[in-house]
Structures are given as structure tokens and as C-alpha cells.
Scaffold this active site. Structure first.
Site, short mmCIF file in Angstrom:
data_model
loop_
_atom_site.label_atom_id
_atom_site.label_comp_id
_atom_site.label_asym_id
_atom_site.label_seq_id
_atom_site.Cartn_x
_atom_site.Cartn_y
_atom_site.Cartn_z
N GLY A 1 0.79 -1.06 0.06
CA GLY A 1 -0.05 0.23 -0.09
C GLY A 1 0.87 1.37 0.08
O GLY A 1 0.56 2.35 -0.70
N ASP B 1 8.40 5.49 8.37
CA ASP B 1 7.59 4.66 9.47
C ASP B 1 6.66 5.57 9.92
O ASP B 1 6.48 6.86 10.07
CB ASP B 1 8.64 4.56 10.63
CG ASP B 1 8.21 3.61 11.65
OD1 ASP B 1 8.12 2.34 11.09
OD2 ASP B 1 7.83 3.97 12.57
N GLY C 1 -4.61 -0.79 5.77
CA GLY C 1 -4.50 -0.59 7.05
C GLY C 1 -5.54 0.15 7.76
O GLY C 1 -6.81 -0.43 7.60
N LYS D 1 -6.55 10.87 -1.34
CA LYS D 1 -6.02 10.51 -0.08
C LYS D 1 -4.49 11.16 0.18
O LYS D 1 -4.21 11.87 1.21
CB LYS D 1 -5.82 8.94 0.29
CG LYS D 1 -5.16 8.77 1.37
CD LYS D 1 -4.90 7.04 1.79
CE LYS D 1 -3.90 6.86 2.92
NZ LYS D 1 -3.48 5.46 2.93
P1 ITT Z 1 7.75 -1.31 6.45
O1 ITT Z 1 8.15 -1.09 7.85
O2 ITT Z 1 8.37 -2.32 5.44
O3 ITT Z 1 7.71 -0.08 5.76
P2 ITT Z 1 5.10 -1.77 7.65
O4 ITT Z 1 3.66 -1.63 7.12
O5 ITT Z 1 5.47 -2.77 8.67
O6 ITT Z 1 5.96 -1.63 6.40
P3 ITT Z 1 5.43 0.42 9.68
O7 ITT Z 1 6.27 -0.29 10.54
O8 ITT Z 1 5.86 1.95 9.41
O9 ITT Z 1 5.40 -0.12 8.04
O10 ITT Z 1 3.89 0.35 10.04
C1 ITT Z 1 3.01 1.14 9.54
C2 ITT Z 1 1.70 0.88 9.87
O11 ITT Z 1 0.98 1.81 10.15
C3 ITT Z 1 1.03 0.09 8.64
O12 ITT Z 1 1.33 -1.22 8.43
C4 ITT Z 1 -0.67 0.51 9.05
O13 ITT Z 1 -1.03 -0.39 10.01
C5 ITT Z 1 -0.38 1.85 9.48
N1 ITT Z 1 -0.52 2.90 8.64
C6 ITT Z 1 0.47 3.69 8.29
N2 ITT Z 1 0.02 4.53 7.24
C7 ITT Z 1 -1.20 4.30 7.03
C8 ITT Z 1 -2.13 4.80 6.17
O14 ITT Z 1 -1.75 5.61 5.25
N3 ITT Z 1 -3.21 3.91 5.98
C9 ITT Z 1 -3.88 2.98 6.86
N4 ITT Z 1 -2.91 2.53 8.04
C10 ITT Z 1 -1.65 3.15 7.93
#
Ligand code: ITT
Length: 198
Positions: free
Chosen positions: A17, A75, A157, A179
Site C-alpha cells: 500500500g 515509518d 491498514g 488520500k
Molecule cells: P515497512 O516497515 O516495511 O515500511 P510496515 O507496514 O511494517 O512496512 P510501519 O512499521 O511503518 O510499516 O507500520 C506502519 C503501519 O501503520 C501500517 O502497517 C498500518 O498499519 C499503519 N498505517 C500507516 N500509514 C497508514 C495509512 O496511510 N493508512 C492506513 N494505515 C496506515
């Protein structure tokens, strides 16, 4: 100021995403955007930081070291005020295997505090490695409130439970372009695009 214009940039995230949204924002730059699909062998670094910025740095530095590429990592996560900022940096790992379960956990934790909704924000901390070993960093934030039950199936997410008042919709009821125009990631990556275009 020295202008930094890479011809190739590694978008270091395992989240499809995020990749889609970032491509939508940086896609028109004259820069080849590589992804971790080009580096499937790399282990994921442990996100041991207690802030978004610290974890963005950890990821950018680890993937840059593993690939030798100019690397951008971010992050991000959801801060819910009624839950003292939870799930925050733990958003990806928060209680529940699926997002349906995560949403149910949030509803239960709110109910335990006598609440059904709360103000909330998404935060994105971005870090890009520079040739001299330093990092270029920025952030973006979008304010909204929780919408339970969830609505919409676009985005990813926590988007279906994040209501954005100016649009009167959740982020999961928006197109990618709508968005990105207001989101935490849209703000941070537009700042990066401006920096790379100057
Ligand atoms: P990377 O670390 O590999 O980038 P990740 O998904 O594990 O992937 P993060 O540790 O930064 O990334 O966690 C971010 C989480 O926060 C993501 O998995 C979603 O649950 C939430 N999140 C972040 N941005 C979002 C968005 O734009 N819309 C919805 N949920 C989001």
C-alpha cells in the site's frame, strides 16, 4: 546548498500500500524507483526505535547498507488520543492478526475507557540516505477521528476507521489521489519531491 539529484532511488518498504501511494507521488520525477522486490534477499531490520523518526532512520540506513542504493524509508502509524497515542509505532504489530481484529481491539479498548470515538492522527516520518552518510528527513501528519464501525475498502491498514472531516469520508472511501492530497504520507513525500526537484 549542494543539490542532490539521484537518478535511482530505493523505496525501502515491505508494505504494498505504501509503495503504490509513494509511486503515485514520486512517479513523475526523472528517477528510477527501485523497490525491495529488486532485493528479495535482504532481511527486514528490527524496528527497535520508540519514535517514528528513529524507526525510519533504522530502515533507511539498514537497506542502504544492504544494497548500496540511495534509500528512502518511512515509518508511520496511527495515534489515538483516547488511547494515549496507541497503537503509534506499534501500528503494524498491534494486537490482532487482521485489521478486522485490530479494529475490534480498538473498539474494546475505547469502551473500557467509556469512549466510542476519539480524535486521532496518522504520522509519517521519512528518512533518505545522502551520499555523505547523513540523512535527509521530514514528516507529515493528518488529523481526523475514529470511525467505528469501519467504512470503505480503498487504501490499506487503518484507513477504514480514520474519518477525515473535510472530505466527510474515511480515508478508505477516497481515491489514491484524494488520500495523497491530505495524507501524512502525501505531505512527507511531496516535501521529498520538492527537495529532489529544486
Ligand atoms: P515497512 O516497515 O516495511 O515500511 P510496515 O507496514 O511494517 O512496512 P510501519 O512499521 O511503518 O510499516 O507500520 C506502519 C503501519 O501503520 C501500517 O502497517 C498500518 O498499519 C499503519 N498505517 C500507516 N500509514 C497508514 C495509512 O496511510 N493508512 C492506513 N494505515 C496506515
Amino acid at each position: 546548498m549542494t543539490v542532490f539529484r539521484p537518478t535511482r532511488l530505493l523505496i525501502a518498504t515491505t508494505n504494498a500500500g505504501k509503495v503504490r501511494e509513494i509511486r503515485g507521488i514520486l512517479g513523475d520525477l526523472p528517477i528510477t524507483l527501485a523497490t525491495l522486490a529488486d532485493h528479495a534477499e535482504l532481511p527486514e531490520p528490527e524496528e527497535t526505535g520508540s519514535t517514528f523518526a528513529a524507526n525510519a532512520r533504522i530502515k533507511a540506513l539498514a537497506y542502504a547498507a544492504g544494497t548500496g542504493e540511495v534509500t528512502v524509508a518511512e515509518d508511520s502509524g496511527l495515534e489515538i488520543d483516547a488511547l494515549d497515542g496507541e497503537p503509534g509505532v506499534r501500528s503494524a504489530r498491534f494486537n490482532g492478526e487482521s485489521y478486522v481484529e485490530k479494529f475490534a481491539t480498538i473498539a474494546r479498548l475505547l469502551a473500557e475507557r467509556g469512549a466510542t470515538t476519539s480524535t486521532a492522527r496518522f504520522v509519517c516520518a521519512l528518512a533518505m540516505t545522502l551520499p555523505d552518510g547523513r540523512l535527509w528527513e521530514t514528516t507529515g501528519t493528518v488529523e481526523g477521528r475514529l470511525q467505528l464501525p469501519a467504512r470503505g475498502d480503498a487504501g490499506f491498514g487503518y484507513d477504514p476507521i480514520f474519518y477525515y472531516p473535510d472530505y466527510d469520508r474515511t480515508l478508505a472511501e477516497l481515491t489514491d489521489q484524494e488520500k495523497a492530497a491530505v495524507s501524512h504520507r502525501g505531505q512527507a513525500f511531496r516535501r521529498l519531491r520538492d527537495y529532489l526537484s529544486q
